[in-house]
Design a protein around this motif. Structure first.
Motif, PDB file in Angstrom:
ATOM      1  N   GLY A  95       0.833  -1.193   0.000  1.00  0.00           N
ATOM      2  CA  GLY A  95       0.000   0.000   0.000  1.00  0.00           C
ATOM      3  C   GLY A  95       0.865   1.240   0.000  1.00  0.00           C
ATOM      4  N   GLU A  96       0.358   2.257  -0.451  1.00  0.00           N
ATOM      5  CA  GLU A  96      -1.062   2.480  -0.608  1.00  0.00           C
ATOM      6  C   GLU A  96      -1.451   2.226  -2.054  1.00  0.00           C
ATOM      7  OE1 GLU A  96      -3.427   6.805  -0.473  1.00  0.00           O
ATOM      8  OE2 GLU A  96      -1.404   6.660   0.308  1.00  0.00           O
ATOM      9  N   ILE A  97      -2.441   1.381  -2.234  1.00  0.00           N
ATOM     10  CA  ILE A  97      -2.876   0.998  -3.570  1.00  0.00           C
ATOM     11  C   ILE A  97      -4.390   1.168  -3.668  1.00  0.00           C
ATOM     12  CG2 ILE A  97      -0.977  -0.635  -3.775  1.00  0.00           C
ATOM     13  CD1 ILE A  97      -2.973  -2.912  -3.344  1.00  0.00           C
ATOM     14  N   GLY A  98      -4.909   1.230  -4.890  1.00  0.00           N
ATOM     15  CA  GLY A  98      -6.352   1.321  -4.998  1.00  0.00           C
ATOM     16  C   GLY A  98      -6.838   1.945  -6.278  1.00  0.00           C
ATOM     17  N   LEU A  99      -7.975   2.634  -6.159  1.00  0.00           N
ATOM     18  CA  LEU A  99      -8.666   3.244  -7.289  1.00  0.00           C
ATOM     19  C   LEU A  99      -9.032   4.677  -6.927  1.00  0.00           C
ATOM     20  CD1 LEU A  99     -11.165   0.317  -8.044  1.00  0.00           C
ATOM     21  CD2 LEU A  99      -8.954   0.724  -9.158  1.00  0.00           C
ATOM     22  N   MET A 104     -11.361  12.586 -12.957  1.00  0.00           N
ATOM     23  CA  MET A 104     -11.316  11.896 -14.236  1.00  0.00           C
ATOM     24  C   MET A 104     -11.502  12.898 -15.381  1.00  0.00           C
ATOM     25  SD  MET A 104     -10.767   8.642 -14.387  1.00  0.00           S
ATOM     26  CE  MET A 104     -10.602   7.229 -13.297  1.00  0.00           C
ATOM     27  N   PRO A 105     -10.838  12.660 -16.510  1.00  0.00           N
ATOM     28  CA  PRO A 105     -11.027  13.554 -17.659  1.00  0.00           C
ATOM     29  C   PRO A 105     -12.457  13.477 -18.187  1.00  0.00           C
ATOM     30  CG  PRO A 105      -9.733  11.639 -18.284  1.00  0.00           C
ATOM     31  CD  PRO A 105      -9.869  11.591 -16.795  1.00  0.00           C
ATOM     32  N   ALA A 106     -12.896  14.561 -18.814  1.00  0.00           N
ATOM     33  CA  ALA A 106     -14.263  14.618 -19.327  1.00  0.00           C
ATOM     34  C   ALA A 106     -14.468  13.702 -20.525  1.00  0.00           C
ATOM     35  CB  ALA A 106     -14.614  16.062 -19.702  1.00  0.00           C
ATOM     36  N   GLU A 107     -13.410  13.418 -21.251  1.00  0.00           N
ATOM     37  CA  GLU A 107     -13.517  12.599 -22.453  1.00  0.00           C
ATOM     38  C   GLU A 107     -13.756  11.130 -22.046  1.00  0.00           C
ATOM     39  OE1 GLU A 107     -13.437  10.420 -25.523  1.00  0.00           O
ATOM     40  OE2 GLU A 107     -11.473  10.237 -24.562  1.00  0.00           O
ATOM     41  N   PRO A 108     -14.911  10.559 -22.423  1.00  0.00           N
ATOM     42  CA  PRO A 108     -15.297   9.242 -21.900  1.00  0.00           C
ATOM     43  C   PRO A 108     -14.300   8.124 -22.196  1.00  0.00           C
ATOM     44  CG  PRO A 108     -17.164  10.316 -22.963  1.00  0.00           C
ATOM     45  CD  PRO A 108     -15.952  11.146 -23.271  1.00  0.00           C
ATOM     46  N   GLU A 109     -13.752   8.081 -23.402  1.00  0.00           N
ATOM     47  CA  GLU A 109     -12.851   6.987 -23.745  1.00  0.00           C
ATOM     48  C   GLU A 109     -11.566   7.050 -22.938  1.00  0.00           C
ATOM     49  OE1 GLU A 109     -12.185   6.694 -27.908  1.00  0.00           O
ATOM     50  OE2 GLU A 109     -14.286   6.272 -28.387  1.00  0.00           O
ATOM     51  N   ILE A 114      -8.281   5.024 -18.289  1.00  0.00           N
ATOM     52  CA  ILE A 114      -7.636   5.227 -16.989  1.00  0.00           C
ATOM     53  C   ILE A 114      -8.221   4.269 -15.956  1.00  0.00           C
ATOM     54  CG2 ILE A 114      -7.369   6.853 -15.072  1.00  0.00           C
ATOM     55  CD1 ILE A 114      -7.190   9.079 -17.211  1.00  0.00           C
ATOM     56  N   ARG A 115      -9.550   4.120 -15.956  1.00  0.00           N
ATOM     57  CA  ARG A 115     -10.191   3.185 -15.023  1.00  0.00           C
ATOM     58  C   ARG A 115      -9.658   1.768 -15.212  1.00  0.00           C
ATOM     59  NH1 ARG A 115     -14.898   5.876 -16.783  1.00  0.00           N
ATOM     60  NH2 ARG A 115     -15.639   7.377 -15.219  1.00  0.00           N
ATOM     61  N   GLU A 116      -9.560   1.360 -16.463  1.00  0.00           N
ATOM     62  CA  GLU A 116      -9.117   0.000 -16.745  1.00  0.00           C
ATOM     63  C   GLU A 116      -7.671  -0.214 -16.304  1.00  0.00           C
ATOM     64  OE1 GLU A 116      -9.874  -0.483 -20.890  1.00  0.00           O
ATOM     65  OE2 GLU A 116     -12.060  -0.646 -20.637  1.00  0.00           O
ATOM     66  N   THR A 117      -6.826   0.796 -16.519  1.00  0.00           N
ATOM     67  CA  THR A 117      -5.429   0.672 -16.096  1.00  0.00           C
ATOM     68  C   THR A 117      -5.324   0.634 -14.579  1.00  0.00           C
ATOM     69  OG1 THR A 117      -4.648   1.799 -18.081  1.00  0.00           O
ATOM     70  CG2 THR A 117      -3.144   1.714 -16.215  1.00  0.00           C
ATOM     71  N   GLN A 118      -6.054   1.530 -13.911  1.00  0.00           N
ATOM     72  CA  GLN A 118      -6.050   1.526 -12.444  1.00  0.00           C
ATOM     73  C   GLN A 118      -6.482   0.169 -11.901  1.00  0.00           C
ATOM     74  OE1 GLN A 118      -8.243   4.597 -10.470  1.00  0.00           O
ATOM     75  NE2 GLN A 118      -7.089   6.274 -11.381  1.00  0.00           N
ATOM     76  N   LEU A 119      -7.540  -0.396 -12.483  1.00  0.00           N
ATOM     77  CA  LEU A 119      -8.037  -1.672 -12.002  1.00  0.00           C
ATOM     78  C   LEU A 119      -7.024  -2.783 -12.246  1.00  0.00           C
ATOM     79  CD1 LEU A 119     -10.278  -3.306 -10.712  1.00  0.00           C
ATOM     80  CD2 LEU A 119     -11.333  -3.534 -12.977  1.00  0.00           C
ATOM     81  N   ALA A 120      -6.369  -2.759 -13.403  1.00  0.00           N
ATOM     82  CA  ALA A 120      -5.355  -3.776 -13.701  1.00  0.00           C
ATOM     83  C   ALA A 120      -4.203  -3.699 -12.700  1.00  0.00           C
ATOM     84  CB  ALA A 120      -4.835  -3.602 -15.123  1.00  0.00           C
ATOM     85  N   ARG A 141     -10.924   6.570  -3.628  1.00  0.00           N
ATOM     86  CA  ARG A 141     -11.558   7.888  -3.669  1.00  0.00           C
ATOM     87  C   ARG A 141     -12.591   7.921  -4.788  1.00  0.00           C
ATOM     88  NH1 ARG A 141      -8.525  13.808  -3.672  1.00  0.00           N
ATOM     89  NH2 ARG A 141     -10.262  14.933  -2.708  1.00  0.00           N
ATOM     90  N   ASN A 142     -13.840   8.128  -4.404  1.00  0.00           N
ATOM     91  CA  ASN A 142     -14.959   8.082  -5.357  1.00  0.00           C
ATOM     92  C   ASN A 142     -15.001   6.741  -6.089  1.00  0.00           C
ATOM     93  OD1 ASN A 142     -15.116  10.739  -4.560  1.00  0.00           O
ATOM     94  ND2 ASN A 142     -15.449  11.563  -6.597  1.00  0.00           N
ATOM     95  N   ALA A 143     -14.526   5.691  -5.436  1.00  0.00           N
ATOM     96  CA  ALA A 143     -14.448   4.382  -6.091  1.00  0.00           C
ATOM     97  C   ALA A 143     -14.641   3.256  -5.084  1.00  0.00           C
ATOM     98  CB  ALA A 143     -13.104   4.247  -6.792  1.00  0.00           C
ATOM     99  N   PHE A 144     -15.455   3.499  -4.063  1.00  0.00           N
ATOM    100  CA  PHE A 144     -15.604   2.524  -2.990  1.00  0.00           C
ATOM    101  C   PHE A 144     -16.124   1.186  -3.487  1.00  0.00           C
ATOM    102  CE2 PHE A 144     -18.104   0.433   0.320  1.00  0.00           C
ATOM    103  CZ  PHE A 144     -17.194   0.383   1.364  1.00  0.00           C
ATOM    104  N   ASP A 145     -17.228   1.197  -4.213  1.00  0.00           N
ATOM    105  CA  ASP A 145     -17.847  -0.054  -4.644  1.00  0.00           C
ATOM    106  C   ASP A 145     -16.925  -0.852  -5.555  1.00  0.00           C
ATOM    107  OD1 ASP A 145     -20.146   0.528  -3.191  1.00  0.00           O
ATOM    108  OD2 ASP A 145     -21.168   1.456  -4.890  1.00  0.00           O
ATOM    109  N   ALA A 146     -16.260  -0.164  -6.472  1.00  0.00           N
ATOM    110  CA  ALA A 146     -15.349  -0.851  -7.392  1.00  0.00           C
ATOM    111  C   ALA A 146     -14.174  -1.461  -6.633  1.00  0.00           C
ATOM    112  CB  ALA A 146     -14.848   0.111  -8.463  1.00  0.00           C
ATOM    113  N   ALA A 147     -13.680  -0.751  -5.618  1.00  0.00           N
ATOM    114  CA  ALA A 147     -12.563  -1.285  -4.829  1.00  0.00           C
ATOM    115  C   ALA A 147     -12.995  -2.528  -4.052  1.00  0.00           C
ATOM    116  CB  ALA A 147     -12.030  -0.216  -3.887  1.00  0.00           C
ATOM    117  N   VAL A 148     -14.181  -2.489  -3.466  1.00  0.00           N
ATOM    118  CA  VAL A 148     -14.682  -3.655  -2.726  1.00  0.00           C
ATOM    119  C   VAL A 148     -14.827  -4.850  -3.653  1.00  0.00           C
ATOM    120  CG1 VAL A 148     -16.684  -4.580  -1.492  1.00  0.00           C
ATOM    121  CG2 VAL A 148     -15.805  -2.315  -0.902  1.00  0.00           C
ATOM    122  N   ARG A 149     -15.373  -4.635  -4.859  1.00  0.00           N
ATOM    123  CA  ARG A 149     -15.518  -5.739  -5.810  1.00  0.00           C
ATOM    124  C   ARG A 149     -14.164  -6.343  -6.168  1.00  0.00           C
ATOM    125  NH1 ARG A 149     -19.351  -2.305  -8.228  1.00  0.00           N
ATOM    126  NH2 ARG A 149     -17.818  -1.627  -9.782  1.00  0.00           N
TER     127      ARG A 149
END
Length: 271
Positions: A95-99, A104-109, A114-120, A141-149
């Motif tokens: 640690g400290e590790i996480g999501l 996040m940038p406004a551009e969806p792609e 970034i989300r996919e890289t963070q999760l990997a 941070r702003n990613a509680f549910d995804a971190a728990v999963r």
């Protein structure tokens, strides 16, 4: 005695101020601190501090979501090397590790990439923690549910998991506690607008309570505007004692015992 269970003193080291910071911590009754690594540049600093002050310093190593570079696979390879058996003194946690989805940038792609890289990166480090049986210090941070999963899917024992600098709701701390995990709390618990954080601490109770500074950020309310440091954990402990209706001495005893058990810090190691 108190244990600062999460701090980032590398800036003090680089500025040749760490000895004074360590002395002030001791004067305030903060006898031990866990330095949380966030990138390859600070892992070696914390290892050296642990080597110099084995009774006062433990450390964790990890790749923070905000420090993921394009060569993140090389960064993770360096982490694996740092966690190898020949590295001494050894880290006590990953640690400290996480999501982090706070900015996040406004551009969806791009945001999705970034989300996919963070999760990997998070998942790879969780797998390492599961393999080594090490405690895990989570930034979500702003990613509680995804971190728990991600943790649910990782094989990490939830009893080895702490969500640091917790500011989520009482309902969410119960999600962690029901799985066997816990939250730790910074000086933000003292802020006037932090009733949700206080409710979460009370919902978790004293059995799993751990305190941290997350310095040099988030100084307690009475010291806001100042650069935070481990000595200021004393102010947070005083506030938390009032919150729970117990003595500061009891908070010292409970949180120190909790930190020792979670991080497997021997009582003989702590000054």
């Amino acid at each position: 005695m108190l244990i600062d269970t999460h701090c980032h003193p590398d800036g003090f080291v680089r500025g040749n101020r760490f000895d004074a910071v360590l002395a002030r911590a001791g004067d305030a009754g903060v006898g031990h601190m866990v330095c949380a690594g966030t990138e390859p540049e600070d892992w070696g600093i914390y290892r050296e501090l642990c080597r110099q002050f084995p009774q006062k310093i433990s450390y964790a190593v990890g790749l923070h979501p905000g420090n993921i570079a394009e060569n993140w696979q090389e960064q993770l390879a360096a982490l694996d090397e740092f966690l190898s058996a020949g590295n001494a003194p050894a880290p006590i946690a990953i640690g400290e590790i996480g999501l982090d989805e706070y900015r996040m940038p406004a551009e969806p792609e791009l945001a999705q990439s970034i989300r996919e890289t963070q999760l990997a990166v998070f998942s790879r480090q969780l797998a390492t923690a599961a393999r080594l049986g090490l405690p895990v210090v989570v930034h979500a941070r702003n990613a509680f549910d995804a971190a728990v999963r991600a943790i649910d899917e990782s094989g990490v024992a939830w009893g080895n998991v702490v969500f640091h600098c917790f500011s989520e709701s009482a309902e969410r701390v119960k999600v962690l506690n029901a799985r066997g995990g816990r939250a730790s709390f910074t000086g933000t618990i003292t802020y006037k607008n932090a009733q949700q954080t206080r409710d979460a601490a009370l919902a978790q109770g004293l059995e799993k309570l751990m305190l941290e500074t997350d310095c040099p950020y988030l100084a307690p309310c009475k010291l806001r505007g100042k650069e935070n440091e481990p000595a200021y954990l004393r102010e947070t402990a005083k506030f938390v004692a009032e919150l729970f209706g117990v003595s500061v001495a009891e908070i010292e005893h409970i949180t120190t015992d909790n930190a020792r058990r979670f991080y497997r810090i021997s009582a003989t190691t702590v000054a």
